[in-house]
Design a protein around this motif. Structure first.
Motif, mmCIF file in Angstrom:
data_model
loop_
_atom_site.group_PDB
_atom_site.id
_atom_site.type_symbol
_atom_site.label_atom_id
_atom_site.label_comp_id
_atom_site.label_asym_id
_atom_site.label_seq_id
_atom_site.Cartn_x
_atom_site.Cartn_y
_atom_site.Cartn_z
ATOM 1 N N LEU A 20 0.821 -1.209 0.000
ATOM 2 C CA LEU A 20 0.000 0.000 0.000
ATOM 3 C C LEU A 20 0.857 1.262 0.000
ATOM 4 N N VAL A 21 1.928 1.274 0.796
ATOM 5 C CA VAL A 21 2.811 2.439 0.851
ATOM 6 C C VAL A 21 3.509 2.656 -0.492
ATOM 7 N N ILE A 22 3.928 1.560 -1.138
ATOM 8 C CA ILE A 22 4.587 1.682 -2.447
ATOM 9 C C ILE A 22 3.640 2.320 -3.465
ATOM 10 N N PHE A 23 2.401 1.864 -3.509
ATOM 11 C CA PHE A 23 1.447 2.421 -4.471
ATOM 12 C C PHE A 23 1.088 3.860 -4.136
ATOM 13 N N LEU A 24 1.028 4.193 -2.849
ATOM 14 C CA LEU A 24 0.802 5.585 -2.469
ATOM 15 C C LEU A 24 1.943 6.478 -2.964
ATOM 16 N N GLY A 25 3.166 5.976 -2.841
ATOM 17 C CA GLY A 25 4.309 6.729 -3.354
ATOM 18 C C GLY A 25 4.254 6.890 -4.865
ATOM 19 N N LEU A 26 3.878 5.809 -5.567
ATOM 20 C CA LEU A 26 3.743 5.890 -7.021
ATOM 21 C C LEU A 26 2.674 6.896 -7.424
ATOM 22 N N ALA A 27 1.543 6.882 -6.710
ATOM 23 C CA ALA A 27 0.465 7.830 -7.016
ATOM 24 C C ALA A 27 0.930 9.269 -6.798
ATOM 25 N N TRP A 28 1.695 9.519 -5.730
ATOM 26 C CA TRP A 28 2.183 10.860 -5.458
ATOM 27 C C TRP A 28 3.182 11.326 -6.520
ATOM 28 N N LEU A 29 4.104 10.432 -6.917
ATOM 29 C CA LEU A 29 5.063 10.772 -7.967
ATOM 30 C C LEU A 29 4.351 11.035 -9.298
ATOM 31 N N LEU A 30 3.339 10.211 -9.591
ATOM 32 C CA LEU A 30 2.581 10.409 -10.821
ATOM 33 C C LEU A 30 1.831 11.739 -10.798
ATOM 34 N N HIS A 31 1.278 12.072 -9.639
ATOM 35 C CA HIS A 31 0.585 13.361 -9.508
ATOM 36 C C HIS A 31 1.539 14.527 -9.755
ATOM 37 N N LEU A 49 -3.706 19.745 -27.707
ATOM 38 C CA LEU A 49 -4.383 18.493 -27.391
ATOM 39 C C LEU A 49 -3.767 17.842 -26.165
ATOM 40 N N GLY A 50 -2.446 17.912 -26.025
ATOM 41 C CA GLY A 50 -1.786 17.289 -24.878
ATOM 42 C C GLY A 50 -2.267 17.840 -23.557
ATOM 43 N N GLU A 51 -2.471 19.158 -23.498
ATOM 44 C CA GLU A 51 -2.964 19.768 -22.264
ATOM 45 C C GLU A 51 -4.374 19.297 -21.945
ATOM 46 N N ALA A 52 -5.219 19.194 -22.969
ATOM 47 C CA ALA A 52 -6.593 18.738 -22.750
ATOM 48 C C ALA A 52 -6.621 17.295 -22.264
ATOM 49 N N ILE A 53 -5.756 16.459 -22.833
ATOM 50 C CA ILE A 53 -5.710 15.056 -22.421
ATOM 51 C C ILE A 53 -5.211 14.933 -20.986
ATOM 52 N N LEU A 54 -4.168 15.682 -20.637
ATOM 53 C CA LEU A 54 -3.652 15.645 -19.261
ATOM 54 C C LEU A 54 -4.713 16.084 -18.258
ATOM 55 N N SER A 55 -5.453 17.136 -18.604
ATOM 56 C CA SER A 55 -6.480 17.640 -17.697
ATOM 57 C C SER A 55 -7.582 16.609 -17.476
ATOM 58 N N ALA A 56 -7.940 15.877 -18.527
ATOM 59 C CA ALA A 56 -9.018 14.890 -18.408
ATOM 60 C C ALA A 56 -8.547 13.596 -17.737
ATOM 61 N N MET A 57 -7.265 13.248 -17.924
ATOM 62 C CA MET A 57 -6.761 11.964 -17.434
ATOM 63 C C MET A 57 -6.203 12.018 -16.015
ATOM 64 N N HIS A 58 -5.892 13.209 -15.513
ATOM 65 C CA HIS A 58 -5.145 13.346 -14.263
ATOM 66 C C HIS A 58 -5.822 12.626 -13.092
ATOM 67 N N LYS A 59 -7.013 13.073 -12.713
ATOM 68 C CA LYS A 59 -7.686 12.515 -11.540
ATOM 69 C C LYS A 59 -8.070 11.039 -11.713
ATOM 70 N N PRO A 60 -8.670 10.644 -12.846
ATOM 71 C CA PRO A 60 -8.999 9.209 -12.989
ATOM 72 C C PRO A 60 -7.771 8.304 -12.925
ATOM 73 N N PHE A 61 -6.644 8.761 -13.503
ATOM 74 C CA PHE A 61 -5.451 7.926 -13.502
ATOM 75 C C PHE A 61 -4.888 7.768 -12.093
ATOM 76 N N ILE A 62 -4.884 8.862 -11.312
ATOM 77 C CA ILE A 62 -4.421 8.786 -9.929
ATOM 78 C C ILE A 62 -5.339 7.863 -9.124
ATOM 79 N N ALA A 63 -6.643 7.968 -9.346
ATOM 80 C CA ALA A 63 -7.596 7.111 -8.634
ATOM 81 C C ALA A 63 -7.369 5.639 -8.966
#
Length: 283
Positions: A20-31, A49-63
């Motif tokens: 769990l700690v490893i994945f939390l660290g990965l999520a933080w680094l990804l954020h 387009l890259g900015e629009a994709i990042l904005s849409a993908m950020h929260k779902p990918f972290i989740a």
């Protein structure tokens, strides 16, 4: 003590905690990485387009990363505990739905970005927007079907025949749809530029006159090619669905011959009009 209360040994608990700690660290680094990329793209004056994709993908990918970490942390724990078993199934279901949502959101971002781009540039791309709307509706239907199959499969219901068919034909249908949409959009972008470059010009002809001729030719050629690609894609999808398209092709051939004989003058006038526009015979 923990083993007596919950049936979990200390070794299993420590393994789950480390995962769990490893994945939390990965999520933080990804954020941090995604936030840095978003800030870098936001410095540009034009929204790409890259900015629009990042904005849409950020929260779902972290989740997804966080939930995957919780799911992975449950794996070392004993499956005999009913609460953990149902929790694992629930997490698997949410992860599947989030993955499907992520793909749909990606397509939605690209399609909306292209619509805004076309509207801002006031470009005429023939049937591109209509075919994109049909493709968007198809994506929604496919996503709903996959979500239902994922939920049923996770909770133990029999979906093997459907998944087997999808593994054999589903990916082909998806590939046909994606390639068709890419081809349609590419035609709408490339053909007008090619026509504008190769179109013959007279020394006394203004840029506005050249643009009008170029736009007219582009609408005719792009629209014709896009309709041909759309019909070809429909036939290929019907073939993957095991629907016999031979009678359809034969019927279309007969109708085409009949229309060809009946509309000879119309075809001649159309071709003559195209040559008039290409050669700029009248001003």
């Amino acid at each position: 003590m923990l083993e007596q209360l919950l049936g979990i040994s200390m070794n299993q608990a420590w393994q789950a905690l480390v995962i769990l700690v490893i994945f939390l660290g990965l999520a933080w680094l990804l954020h941090l990485f995604l936030a840095k990329m978003a800030r870098r793209l936001a410095k540009k004056t034009r929204k790409h387009l890259g900015e629009a994709i990042l904005s849409a993908m950020h929260k779902p990918f972290i989740a997804i990363v966080l939930l995957a970490g919780i799911y992975a942390a449950l794996l070392p724990l004993p499956r005999e505990i009913i609460a953990l078993r149902y929790l694992g199934r629930g997490l698997a279901m949410v992860l599947s739905l989030l993955g499907i949502y992520l793909v749909v959101a990606l397509f939605d971002t690209v399609i909306n970005w292209y619509r805004r781009k076309i509207t801002a540039e006031k470009k005429d791309v023939a049937f591109s927007i209509r075919i994109l709307n049909i493709s968007w509706l198809t994506i929604i239907i496919i996503a709903l079907g996959l979500a239902i199959l994922a939920v049923l499969g996770i909770w133990g219901l029999e979906v093997a025949p459907v998944t087997s068919w999808l593994g054999e034909h589903g990916w082909r249908i998806a590939l046909i749809i994606i390639l068709s949409v890419v081809a349609v959009i590419s035609l709408g972008e490339i053909v007008p530029r090619v026509i504008a470059r190769v179109l013959s010009r007279r020394p006394d002809e203004t840029e506005d006159e050249v643009k009008k001729r170029s736009d007219t030719l582009s609408r005719v050629l792009v629209g014709t090619l896009q309709v041909f690609i759309f019909i070809l894609a429909v036939f290929m999808v019907l073939s993957e669905l095991r629907i016999d398209i031979t009678p359809i092709i034969a019927g279309a051939g007969v109708v085409g011959v009949a229309i060809g004989f009946g509309a000879q003058s119309l075809v001649k006038d159309l071709l003559a009009g195209l040559f008039v526009i290409v050669e700029n015979q009248y001003r």
